[in-house]
Scaffold this motif. Structure first.
Motif, PDB file in Angstrom:
ATOM      1  N   LEU A 171       0.844  -1.202   0.000  1.00 49.98           N
ATOM      2  CA  LEU A 171       0.000   0.000   0.000  1.00 49.98           C
ATOM      3  C   LEU A 171       0.883   1.258   0.000  1.00 49.98           C
ATOM      4  O   LEU A 171       0.685   2.184  -0.785  1.00 49.98           O
ATOM      5  CB  LEU A 171      -0.916  -0.021   1.228  1.00 49.98           C
ATOM      6  CG  LEU A 171      -1.824   1.183   1.464  1.00 49.98           C
ATOM      7  CD1 LEU A 171      -2.848   1.344   0.343  1.00 49.98           C
ATOM      8  CD2 LEU A 171      -2.567   1.065   2.792  1.00 49.98           C
ATOM      9  N   LEU A 172       1.879   1.264   0.878  1.00 54.72           N
ATOM     10  CA  LEU A 172       2.762   2.435   0.960  1.00 54.72           C
ATOM     11  C   LEU A 172       3.583   2.608  -0.315  1.00 54.72           C
ATOM     12  O   LEU A 172       3.927   3.715  -0.694  1.00 54.72           O
ATOM     13  CB  LEU A 172       3.682   2.310   2.185  1.00 54.72           C
ATOM     14  CG  LEU A 172       4.573   3.499   2.508  1.00 54.72           C
ATOM     15  CD1 LEU A 172       3.773   4.776   2.707  1.00 54.72           C
ATOM     16  CD2 LEU A 172       5.425   3.238   3.734  1.00 54.72           C
ATOM     17  N   ARG A 173       3.903   1.478  -0.974  1.00 59.03           N
ATOM     18  CA  ARG A 173       4.723   1.550  -2.184  1.00 59.03           C
ATOM     19  C   ARG A 173       3.926   1.795  -3.454  1.00 59.03           C
ATOM     20  O   ARG A 173       4.501   1.805  -4.543  1.00 59.03           O
ATOM     21  CB  ARG A 173       5.507   0.239  -2.349  1.00 59.03           C
ATOM     22  CG  ARG A 173       6.660   0.104  -1.381  1.00 59.03           C
ATOM     23  CD  ARG A 173       7.391  -1.196  -1.631  1.00 59.03           C
ATOM     24  NE  ARG A 173       8.462  -1.388  -0.674  1.00 59.03           N
ATOM     25  CZ  ARG A 173       9.100  -2.544  -0.512  1.00 59.03           C
ATOM     26  NH1 ARG A 173       8.775  -3.588  -1.239  1.00 59.03           N
ATOM     27  NH2 ARG A 173      10.073  -2.648   0.371  1.00 59.03           N
ATOM     28  N   LEU A 174       2.611   1.972  -3.340  1.00 56.58           N
ATOM     29  CA  LEU A 174       1.832   2.268  -4.548  1.00 56.58           C
ATOM     30  C   LEU A 174       2.392   3.530  -5.203  1.00 56.58           C
ATOM     31  O   LEU A 174       2.839   4.443  -4.500  1.00 56.58           O
ATOM     32  CB  LEU A 174       0.357   2.519  -4.186  1.00 56.58           C
ATOM     33  CG  LEU A 174      -0.488   1.307  -3.802  1.00 56.58           C
ATOM     34  CD1 LEU A 174      -1.843   1.767  -3.259  1.00 56.58           C
ATOM     35  CD2 LEU A 174      -0.687   0.384  -5.003  1.00 56.58           C
ATOM     36  N   PRO A 175       2.329   3.605  -6.536  1.00 54.98           N
ATOM     37  CA  PRO A 175       2.838   4.816  -7.190  1.00 54.98           C
ATOM     38  C   PRO A 175       1.803   5.945  -7.134  1.00 54.98           C
ATOM     39  O   PRO A 175       1.660   6.723  -8.061  1.00 54.98           O
ATOM     40  CB  PRO A 175       3.064   4.342  -8.624  1.00 54.98           C
ATOM     41  CG  PRO A 175       2.025   3.318  -8.829  1.00 54.98           C
ATOM     42  CD  PRO A 175       1.817   2.627  -7.512  1.00 54.98           C
ATOM     43  N   LEU A 176       1.047   5.982  -6.068  1.00 51.51           N
ATOM     44  CA  LEU A 176       0.001   6.982  -5.872  1.00 51.51           C
ATOM     45  C   LEU A 176       0.354   7.791  -4.637  1.00 51.51           C
ATOM     46  O   LEU A 176       0.946   7.252  -3.696  1.00 51.51           O
ATOM     47  CB  LEU A 176      -1.351   6.302  -5.623  1.00 51.51           C
ATOM     48  CG  LEU A 176      -1.801   5.238  -6.616  1.00 51.51           C
ATOM     49  CD1 LEU A 176      -3.058   4.544  -6.105  1.00 51.51           C
ATOM     50  CD2 LEU A 176      -2.066   5.866  -7.981  1.00 51.51           C
ATOM     51  N   ILE A 177      -0.043   9.030  -4.614  1.00 53.42           N
ATOM     52  CA  ILE A 177       0.162   9.835  -3.417  1.00 53.42           C
ATOM     53  C   ILE A 177      -1.020   9.556  -2.496  1.00 53.42           C
ATOM     54  O   ILE A 177      -2.170   9.780  -2.869  1.00 53.42           O
ATOM     55  CB  ILE A 177       0.289  11.320  -3.787  1.00 53.42           C
ATOM     56  CG1 ILE A 177       1.543  11.474  -4.672  1.00 53.42           C
ATOM     57  CG2 ILE A 177       0.361  12.190  -2.541  1.00 53.42           C
ATOM     58  CD1 ILE A 177       1.800  12.839  -5.191  1.00 53.42           C
ATOM     59  N   SER A 178      -0.714   9.003  -1.331  1.00 55.52           N
ATOM     60  CA  SER A 178      -1.811   8.512  -0.487  1.00 55.52           C
ATOM     61  C   SER A 178      -1.931   9.326   0.798  1.00 55.52           C
ATOM     62  O   SER A 178      -0.941   9.817   1.345  1.00 55.52           O
ATOM     63  CB  SER A 178      -1.592   7.036  -0.148  1.00 55.52           C
ATOM     64  OG  SER A 178      -0.345   6.859   0.476  1.00 55.52           O
ATOM     65  N   VAL A 179      -3.186   9.436   1.245  1.00 48.79           N
ATOM     66  CA  VAL A 179      -3.433  10.166   2.491  1.00 48.79           C
ATOM     67  C   VAL A 179      -4.472   9.406   3.314  1.00 48.79           C
ATOM     68  O   VAL A 179      -5.466   8.919   2.776  1.00 48.79           O
ATOM     69  CB  VAL A 179      -3.864  11.630   2.215  1.00 48.79           C
ATOM     70  CG1 VAL A 179      -5.139  11.715   1.408  1.00 48.79           C
ATOM     71  CG2 VAL A 179      -4.022  12.419   3.505  1.00 48.79           C
TER      72      VAL A 179
END
Ligand SMILES: CC[C@@H](C(=O)O)C(=O)SCCNC(=O)CCNC(=O)[C@H](O)C(C)(C)COP(=O)(O)OP(=O)(O)OC[C@H]1O[C@@H](n2cnc3c(N)ncnc32)[C@H](O)[C@@H]1OP(=O)(O)O
Length: 340
Positions: A171-179
């Protein structure tokens, strides 16, 4: 928005290359080398494909290599709730932990569904951002204690722990900026989930609490390791050893939270919409632009965070190669921009 942007305490940040005093750096240990290769492979394969996808990629991005099928089957025996994924046209998806009758505690099937939803996000070519939230005005109260009681033998506990570590690492390594959008409470595994996002936003009155000590435990979903990276080891030690209730103010002060949203407008009967909209506005400043460029930004920051400098520089060069001369780059050059 009442407050936004990082309000860091100015304390020393931990080293970005996962090598702490007294511990061998990952690059020098055989296991460490394997992990580094896996991270680099993940970044490069995803850069070439234009998506964070493929079975090879998913396998290589795991921290623990073990028979996931076995624990997946056991987890299926503890049903309840769901993990809902809404991919929006804007390129920002909303992932909802949905089990409100148990304060969004993670049932076994929800753990399995989370892994499935992460897989879907890994192959979302047009994705740029992700908001992780809980249903019904609260974030998540950790593992479903009924399931925890039923699988409290050490073997199954370890497998569940490795399963969740793998999923949250991906999840943390997704190439998406996550919040993580924290309303109500984020307790135990719920607090750990917030650390598997790039940023955290809190609503007034909400609380993040690593209650593990009160449960006779320490975090097992990777939350301690990630917390040290986010707030530094002295603050992490205080939060874990004191099982501190962290509200928005303290959270901003120690750098756990990146912004505090306005309280939901209850009188309008649209609490969820208001808060979600605010989170959407907050993240949009980072997700505006072409998906390949936003994904590339996340990848270079991720490699800087997880890899030793030499490896990170090589990865940065390779990711740079995927956007140099690309459509967004050519369009920007043609428009003769002035960055005033
Ligand atoms: C491996 C373990 C570790 C990890 O994953 O790393 C964990 O996460 S362990 C779990 C840690 N979480 C908890 O211990 C939460 C315990 N619950 C509470 O403290 C409170 O319920 C609350 C979350 C503060 C909410 O309090 P309140 O607003 O007063 O509501 P209720 O207590 O009435 O809760 C409503 C309902 O929800 C059930 N619930 C809440 N959390 C869980 C949970 N984690 N697992 C299972 N069920 C949970 C609660 O029991 C109530 O149900 P009913 O009793 O049937 O009404």
């Amino acid at each position: 928005m009442a407050a936004s942007g990082p309000a860091r305490s100015g304390q020393a940040r931990p080293s970005p290359c996962w090598s702490y005093r007294g511990l061998p750096p990952l690059a020098t240990a055989p296991v460490g080398r394997m992990v580094l290769c896996a991270v680099r492979k993940q970044l490069l394969v995803s850069s070439r494909c234009g998506a964070w996808a493929g079975p090879l990629l998913r396998k290589s991005s795991r921290i623990h290599d073990f028979n996931q099928e076995e624990i997946r089957e056991k987890l299926q025996a503890f049903p309840g709730g769901s993990i809902d994924l809404l991919k929006q046209e804007s390129g920002v998806a909303v992932l909802t932990v949905n089990n409100p009758s148990r304060m969004n505690a993670f049932s076994g099937t929800m753990m399995v569904e989370l892994e499935e939803k992460v897989s879907q996000l890994e192959s979302w070519t047009g994705g740029k951002g992700l908001i992780v939230r809980g249903a019904g005005g609260t974030f998540c109260s950790g593992s479903d204690l009924n399931a925890v009681r039923a699988i409290s033998n050490p073997q199954d506990g370890m497998k569940m722990c490795m399963f969740m570590q793998n999923t949250l690492t991906r999840l943390l390594r997704l190439p998406l900026i996550s919040v993580a959008l924290v309303e109500g409470r984020a307790l135990g595994g719920g607090a750990e989930l917030t650390t598997a996002c790039d940023f955290r936003l809190m609503v007034p009155g909400s609380i993040i609490q690593f209650v593990h000590k009160h449960m006779g435990l320490v975090p097992g979903w990777g939350g301690a390791a990630r917390l040290v990276h986010i707030v530094g080891s002295p603050s992490a030690l205080k939060l874990l050893a004191g099982a501190v209730k962290v509200g928005p103010e303290l959270s901003l002060q120690i750098g756990l939270t990146d912004g505090v949203l306005e309280a939901p407008q209850q009188h309008k009967g649209d609490d969820t919409g208001t808060v979600l909209r605010q989170a959407g506005d907050w993240i949009s400043r980072y997700t505006t632009g072409a998906a390949p460029v936003i994904q590339a930004v996340k990848k270079v920051v991720l490699s800087g965070r997880e890899l030793p400098l030499y490896e990170a520089l090589r990865t940065e060069k390779d990711v740079f190669g995927t956007v140099w001369g690309g459509p967004a780059n050519l369009q920007a050059l043609a428009s003769k921009p002035k960055h005033k």
